[in-house]
Design a protein around this motif. Structure first.
Motif, PDB file in Angstrom:
ATOM      1  N   PRO A   1       7.227 -11.092  -3.222  1.00  0.00           N
ATOM      2  CA  PRO A   1       6.396 -11.912  -2.874  1.00  0.00           C
ATOM      3  C   PRO A   1       5.141 -11.492  -2.585  1.00  0.00           C
ATOM      4  O   PRO A   1       4.973 -10.280  -2.266  1.00  0.00           O
ATOM      5  N   ASN A   2       4.011 -12.244  -2.485  1.00  0.00           N
ATOM      6  CA  ASN A   2       2.629 -11.884  -2.109  1.00  0.00           C
ATOM      7  C   ASN A   2       2.457 -11.133  -0.856  1.00  0.00           C
ATOM      8  O   ASN A   2       1.912 -10.442  -0.503  1.00  0.00           O
ATOM      9  N   ARG A   3       3.577 -11.549   0.059  1.00  0.00           N
ATOM     10  CA  ARG A   3       3.625 -11.083   1.251  1.00  0.00           C
ATOM     11  C   ARG A   3       3.626  -9.716   1.450  1.00  0.00           C
ATOM     12  O   ARG A   3       3.307  -9.132   2.354  1.00  0.00           O
ATOM     13  N   TRP A   4       4.779  -9.338   0.632  1.00  0.00           N
ATOM     14  CA  TRP A   4       5.115  -8.130   0.371  1.00  0.00           C
ATOM     15  C   TRP A   4       4.232  -7.250   0.104  1.00  0.00           C
ATOM     16  O   TRP A   4       3.856  -5.823   0.639  1.00  0.00           O
ATOM     17  N   TYR A   5       3.265  -7.507  -0.826  1.00  0.00           N
ATOM     18  CA  TYR A   5       2.081  -6.704  -1.440  1.00  0.00           C
ATOM     19  C   TYR A   5       0.928  -6.589  -0.287  1.00  0.00           C
ATOM     20  O   TYR A   5       0.327  -5.565  -0.146  1.00  0.00           O
ATOM     21  N   TRP A   6       0.738  -7.683   0.350  1.00  0.00           N
ATOM     22  CA  TRP A   6      -0.251  -7.544   1.342  1.00  0.00           C
ATOM     23  C   TRP A   6       0.071  -6.435   2.430  1.00  0.00           C
ATOM     24  O   TRP A   6      -0.705  -5.996   3.033  1.00  0.00           O
ATOM     25  N   GLY A   7       1.492  -6.638   2.778  1.00  0.00           N
ATOM     26  CA  GLY A   7       1.989  -5.766   3.564  1.00  0.00           C
ATOM     27  C   GLY A   7       1.987  -4.215   3.311  1.00  0.00           C
ATOM     28  O   GLY A   7       1.705  -3.291   4.117  1.00  0.00           O
ATOM     29  N   LEU A   8       2.325  -3.985   1.818  1.00  0.00           N
ATOM     30  CA  LEU A   8       1.918  -2.471   1.361  1.00  0.00           C
ATOM     31  C   LEU A   8       0.428  -2.285   1.414  1.00  0.00           C
ATOM     32  O   LEU A   8       0.155  -1.072   1.790  1.00  0.00           O
ATOM     33  N   ILE A   9      -0.476  -3.141   1.293  1.00  0.00           N
ATOM     34  CA  ILE A   9      -1.955  -2.627   1.339  1.00  0.00           C
ATOM     35  C   ILE A   9      -2.027  -2.195   2.920  1.00  0.00           C
ATOM     36  O   ILE A   9      -3.054  -1.366   3.035  1.00  0.00           O
ATOM     37  N   GLN A  10      -1.584  -2.978   3.712  1.00  0.00           N
ATOM     38  CA  GLN A  10      -1.968  -2.575   5.340  1.00  0.00           C
ATOM     39  C   GLN A  10      -1.341  -1.369   5.430  1.00  0.00           C
ATOM     40  O   GLN A  10      -1.782  -0.508   6.269  1.00  0.00           O
ATOM     41  N   VAL A  11      -0.018  -0.927   5.036  1.00  0.00           N
ATOM     42  CA  VAL A  11       0.621   0.300   5.232  1.00  0.00           C
ATOM     43  C   VAL A  11      -0.335   1.508   4.813  1.00  0.00           C
ATOM     44  O   VAL A  11      -0.430   2.347   5.550  1.00  0.00           O
ATOM     45  N   TYR A  12      -0.990   1.254   3.489  1.00  0.00           N
ATOM     46  CA  TYR A  12      -1.688   2.263   2.906  1.00  0.00           C
ATOM     47  C   TYR A  12      -2.924   2.436   3.641  1.00  0.00           C
ATOM     48  O   TYR A  12      -3.712   3.439   3.828  1.00  0.00           O
ATOM     49  N   SER A  13      -3.483   1.202   4.078  1.00  0.00           N
ATOM     50  CA  SER A  13      -4.748   1.406   4.950  1.00  0.00           C
ATOM     51  C   SER A  13      -4.443   2.115   6.177  1.00  0.00           C
ATOM     52  O   SER A  13      -5.570   2.701   6.708  1.00  0.00           O
ATOM     53  N   LEU A  14      -3.554   1.781   7.060  1.00  0.00           N
ATOM     54  CA  LEU A  14      -3.123   2.433   8.037  1.00  0.00           C
ATOM     55  C   LEU A  14      -3.036   3.830   7.900  1.00  0.00           C
ATOM     56  O   LEU A  14      -3.250   4.878   8.830  1.00  0.00           O
ATOM     57  N   PHE A  15      -2.430   4.501   6.863  1.00  0.00           N
ATOM     58  CA  PHE A  15      -2.045   5.624   6.470  1.00  0.00           C
ATOM     59  C   PHE A  15      -3.313   6.464   6.302  1.00  0.00           C
ATOM     60  O   PHE A  15      -3.589   7.777   7.263  1.00  0.00           O
ATOM     61  N   PHE A  16      -4.017   5.717   5.786  1.00  0.00           N
ATOM     62  CA  PHE A  16      -5.385   6.740   5.223  1.00  0.00           C
ATOM     63  C   PHE A  16      -6.388   6.495   6.544  1.00  0.00           C
ATOM     64  O   PHE A  16      -7.309   7.380   6.707  1.00  0.00           O
ATOM     65  N   SER A  17      -6.338   5.590   7.377  1.00  0.00           N
ATOM     66  CA  SER A  17      -7.177   5.495   8.734  1.00  0.00           C
ATOM     67  C   SER A  17      -6.581   6.576   9.648  1.00  0.00           C
ATOM     68  O   SER A  17      -7.393   7.230   9.989  1.00  0.00           O
ATOM     69  N   VAL A  18      -5.357   6.909   9.816  1.00  0.00           N
ATOM     70  CA  VAL A  18      -4.890   8.054  10.600  1.00  0.00           C
ATOM     71  C   VAL A  18      -5.307   9.362  10.006  1.00  0.00           C
ATOM     72  O   VAL A  18      -5.850  10.207  10.856  1.00  0.00           O
TER      73      VAL A  18
END
Length: 247
Positions: free
Chosen positions: A17-34
């Motif tokens: 579902p779309n919710r899963w992909y938005w969550g994946l985007i947030q995980v990648y965003s947090l990873f690169f922020s760290v």
């Protein structure tokens, strides 16, 4: 617009579902922020105006990474449940950081900047100035020359060690008390009930994995802080300390 429509079709045809992909985007965003935060603070503390070496980075990178990860995870957990009240432990940590830098001998603007920057990891502690009747160091005459004696260099290094110790203790105390209260409320109150439909973290997962992960991160940070003080702070060159100006 064509690219957006094409991306939308891919998402609609995907298995998740779309919710899963938005969550994946947030995980990648947090990873690169760290990763970006670690790179910035390592460069600021260990590379700028200093001669970098592999052995210094081998010790420094885990030291800053462990501090950032356990503090970021702890503050994130507090933000989920305490929400706006998380500003209380954050302000306490910031005030303690700023006071530590002020006692260390820095001017107020620099103390404010370094204090705020040290919320997740120590920053600017190796850019301290001369010791003069300061509890974090030794009582000594004011250094008035750009060239320091070995005794003066050792005094400044000792002050950096003491700041790192206080940074570790203050963070452990404030975050530890906040997390202990959160654990009690999480298991003996209804604080979790309103978030059942808003979080993907089950209560059992938080108790069995998140809290132990924060504790393990703190222990790791303590070990790397001791290693950092016993290696880099003891063996680094004089340029490790922020240069003084001639008065």
């Amino acid at each position: 617009m064509v690219l957006g429509a094409y991306t939308g079709n891919i998402i609609e045809q995907a298995e998740h579902p779309n919710r899963w992909y938005w969550g994946l985007i947030q995980v990648y965003s947090l990873f690169f922020s760290v990763i970006s935060l670690i790179q910035t603070i390592v460069y600021f503390n260990e590379c700028e105006k200093k001669s970098s070496s592999i052995w210094r980075l081998v010790v420094a990178v885990p030291f800053y990474t462990s501090a950032i990860l356990y503090r970021a995870l702890a503050l994130s957990l507090l933000l989920i449940f305490y929400q706006q009240y998380t500003i209380i432990p954050i302000l306490i940590i910031l005030i303690l950081n700023i006071l530590s830098f002020k006692i260390l001998g820095l001017d107020l603007p620099r103390s404010l900047v370094y204090g705020v920057s040290s919320l997740l990891a120590p920053a600017g502690f190796n850019r301290c100035r001369n010791p003069k009747f300061q509890p974090l160091g030794y009582v000594s005459d004011e250094v008035r020359y750009s060239e320091r004696s070995p005794e003066q260099v050792e005094i400044l290094r000792e002050r950096s060690k003491r700041y790192l110790a206080l940074h570790l203790i203050f963070g452990a105390f404030v975050l530890g008390v906040s997390l202990a209260l959160l654990w009690i409320m999480l298991n003996f109150s209804q604080i979790y009930s309103p978030l059942i439909h808003l979080t993907i973290l089950p209560r059992v997962f938080i108790n069995d994995y998140i809290f132990p992960a924060i504790l393990a991160g703190f222990i790791s940070s303590t070990a790397f802080t001791a290693l950092y003080c016993c290696t880099i702070l003891c063996c680094a060159q004089e340029e490790y300390i922020y240069p003084l100006t001639i008065h």
